[in-house]
Scaffold this motif. Structure first.
Motif, PDB file in Angstrom:
ATOM      1  N   SER A 144       0.908  -1.174   0.138  1.00 50.36           N
ATOM      2  CA  SER A 144       0.151   0.394  -0.439  1.00 50.36           C
ATOM      3  C   SER A 144       1.425   1.381  -0.315  1.00 50.36           C
ATOM      4  CB  SER A 144      -0.810   0.199   1.316  1.00 50.36           C
ATOM      5  OG  SER A 144      -0.158  -0.353   2.183  1.00 50.36           O
ATOM      6  N   ASP A 145       0.370   2.374   0.164  1.00 53.86           N
ATOM      7  CA  ASP A 145       1.347   3.342  -0.021  1.00 53.86           C
ATOM      8  C   ASP A 145       1.450   3.777   1.414  1.00 53.86           C
ATOM      9  OD1 ASP A 145      -1.916   5.592  -1.498  1.00 53.86           O
ATOM     10  OD2 ASP A 145      -0.019   3.709  -2.459  1.00 53.86           O
ATOM     11  N   LYS A 146       1.441   2.963   2.506  1.00 53.43           N
ATOM     12  CA  LYS A 146       1.805   2.891   3.652  1.00 53.43           C
ATOM     13  C   LYS A 146       3.456   2.363   3.868  1.00 53.43           C
ATOM     14  CE  LYS A 146      -2.100   5.041   5.864  1.00 53.43           C
ATOM     15  NZ  LYS A 146      -2.967   4.602   7.089  1.00 53.43           N
ATOM     16  N   GLY A 147       3.199   1.489   2.757  1.00 52.78           N
ATOM     17  CA  GLY A 147       4.572   0.480   2.971  1.00 52.78           C
ATOM     18  C   GLY A 147       3.883  -1.189   3.098  1.00 52.78           C
TER      19      GLY A 147
END
Length: 635
Positions: A144-147
């Motif tokens: 995800s965008d948050k890793g």
């Protein structure tokens, strides 16, 4: 102001503050909803783009969430499962496949998500009819965008055919190992028996040297039938090996059985003794009769002597050669099979040039005796050297095999197809006159021109030079004369540009092309002809090298390769419409092939650049006609 008034005033202020707060909250919620709509629209577009991308991938592809539920699948994956994409989306592995297979998939997904590393595996894939395919899968974690890892993605390729081939290869290796072990055991056993026989012979030889007192022992252990017959025809010595060979014991033989009974016939027995007396020795192969009635083939030596009283006696020695004769027969059969293999081309399984010398003379004599026509077709693949230079000799060998197989299918069942050498082939067609063989040759040219040769990685089309002769229209004193004639015609066809059918009619000369002389002499004209032929072949090799060099442009710049093919097709069509001579059309075709040759000297960064060229790059690419001219000028 009273206390009640103050309380009302404060309540009104608090209510106003709450109304303002609610209005602000409503405004924020409306903005949030608007952003969500925009996000949903982007997500929908992104999903459509992903589906479009995945559906354009020829391999199997999918996306899963952390619970191994399918988020997106492409059409190739759905087809492999025997389902539609919408039937797979939202389902987990256990909803689709048997538990064992689904748990295996789930374990792989879990390993990828826990390790954060991609994994390549070979695994089975079953459709709804339980038809199993084997696929090679690369599974990769999705972040995800948050890793954070939110799922997995997989791309797979069908390797079912490769698996089948590997299985066949394993079976063949296993069978070969078994055969090797059996053969090794047989050889070891044979060597051991031979060693024992050698040791036995050595022991017997040692005993022989010890003198007369060891005579009886020698008789007992000598691995030969040893017998002594007196003047009355009775046996007086009978060795142990004789018992083993013919089944009679000493008690049954000595002084009781005539030698006639161990021979196949009375005439044989009398002939042996008569020949021994007349010639001083009898040494020949003969059949003896075993006690149980079977016949034993032996090598019999009978030598006449006289005893101390002057009476004749006969010493007989016989060796069982039944197994040796059987081995000789097997050897003859093996030699016959070996001779057949020698006449076959190992690569194409066609007959080779050795067989040509045998069959052409036999077919020529048959045609001459019964006044039947006999046709010979010679084919040569044009510019085959360029195929080896561009794609490698392994690819060239594959093309030769495919060409031979296709050629064998296209001729008549009783035509003889021979690989003359390299990329040259000969077809011997009994019963075809010149008109018929020209029709056959033209059909071969047209069909082979259309056929695609190669493998999954590279596909090519072949050009052919074909020459034909037919007896008796094309005269010849011997069968080899037809071969020499068709070879000369083929050279003319290649000199004229190739990819055509030639006979003696196209040369404007229907006379015999090759004059055969019973008393061949090496003269100046013959040497000159050989030198000219070698020179033509050398020049042809140089031209083929240039065309192979030009073919490498297709590997460097695919667009240029397609452009060259289109240019050749258009120029040829224009030339045919204009009615130009064949020689000029061929020169123009060659020029079309070579017109972009100079691009070999241009950097790939410029050739493959998709954006607009800079001024400097445009100046650089304009140099390619000059580079091509410099390459061709020495030739």
């Amino acid at each position: 102001m009273s206390d009640d008034t103050n309380l009302n005033h404060k309540a009104e202020e608090r209510l106003g503050d709450e109304i303002k707060f609610l209005q602000i909250r409503i405004t924020e919620l409306e903005k949030t909803e608007s952003r969500h709509k925009v996000s949903d629209e982007l997500l929908r577009k992104t999903e459509l783009q992903q589906k479009a991308i995945l559906n354009n991938i020829p391999d199997i592809a999918w996306l899963k969430d952390r619970e191994s539920r399918f988020i997106v699948v492409n059409e190739a994956f759905a087809r492999s499962c025997g389902l539609r994409p919408e039937e797979l989306v939202g389902k987990a592995d256990l909803d689709i496949w048997p538990r064992e297979l689904a748990e295996r998939y789930r374990a792989d997904d879990k390993e990828v998500m826990e390790s954060g590393k991609r994994k390549c595996v070979e695994e089975p894939l079953a459709d709804k009819e339980n038809k199993v395919l084997w696929i090679e899968t690369i599974k990769t974690p999705i972040y995800s965008d948050k890793g954070e890892i939110i799922g997995t993605t997989g791309i797979a390729r069908d390797i079912t055919e490769r698996k089948k081939y590997e299985e066949k290869l394993r079976e063949a290796r296993a069978e070969l190992e078994i055969r090797v072990k059996v053969r090794t055991a047989d050889l070891s056993r044979t060597n051991e028996e031979l060693r024992r026989e050698i040791e036995e012979h050595r022991r017997v030889e040692k005993d022989l040297k010890k003198g007369e007192e060891r005579y009886k022992m020698l008789i007992e252990y000598l691995p030969l039938l040893v017998a002594v017959i007196d003047e009355s025809g009775k046996f007086i010595v009978w060795s142990k090996y004789s018992e083993k060979l013919l089944g009679y014991t000493k008690e049954e033989v000595i002084g009781k059985i005539s030698q006639v009974e161990v021979h196949e016939s009375k005439e044989d027995a009398e002939n042996v003794l008569r020949s021994a007396v007349k010639e001083g020795i009898y040494d020949d192969e003969i059949k003896l009769r075993h006690k149980d009635g079977k016949i034993v083939l032996v090598h019999l030596v009978v030598v006449p002597f006289k005893d101390k009283d002057g009476f004749p006696i006969f010493y007989g020695f016989a060796e069982d050669i039944s197994k040796r004769k059987q081995a000789e027969n097997e050897l003859l059969k093996s030699n016959k099979r070996l001779k057949q293999l020698v006449l076959m081309d190992e690569q194409t399984r066609l007959y080779n040039h050795r067989y040509l010398g045998e069959v052409i003379e036999a077919e020529y004599q048959r045609a001459k005796r019964y006044a039947h026509p006999l046709a010979v077709i010679m084919l040569d693949i044009d510019y085959f050297k360029s195929i080896n230079d561009v794609y490698g000799h392994q690819f060239g060998d594959l093309v030769i095999k495919q060409f031979a197989r296709q050629l064998k299918k296209m001729v008549r069942r009783y035509d003889v197809v021979i690989r003359f050498g390299g990329e040259e082939f000969i077809i011997i067609s009994p019963g075809l006159d010149r008109v018929q063989v020209l029709v056959l040759a033209q059909r071969l040219l047209e069909m082979l021109n259309l056929y695609n040769f190669g493998d999954k990685k590279h596909v090519i089309k072949l050009k052919l030079s074909i020459a034909v002769v037919s007896y008796p229209q094309d005269r010849a004193i011997r069968g080899i004369g037809l071969i020499n004639s068709v070879d000369q015609i083929l050279n003319k066809a290649k000199e004229s540009g190739g990819n055509r059918v030639y006979s003696s009619l196209e040369l404007g000369n229907t006379k015999q092309l090759l004059q055969e002389n019973k008393h061949k002499q090496v003269d100046v004209h013959l040497l000159k002809g050989k030198i000219e032929k070698l020179t033509k072949r050398a020049n042809q090799g140089l031209v083929e090298a240039i065309f192979a060099f030009a073919k490498t442009i297709e590997l460097k710049d695919h667009y240029t390769g397609e452009h060259v093919e289109n240019t050749v097709r258009y120029t040829t069509g224009i030339c045919e419409k204009l009615g130009l001579p064949k020689e000029e059309v061929e020169l123009i075709k060659q020029a079309a092939v070579l017109h972009d040759l100079g691009k070999i000297g241009i950097s790939e960064k410029i050739l493959l650049k998709r954006a607009k060229l800079t001024k400097k790059e445009f100046t650089e690419i304009k140099k390619h006609p000059q580079i091509g001219a410099d390459i061709l000028r020495p030739i």
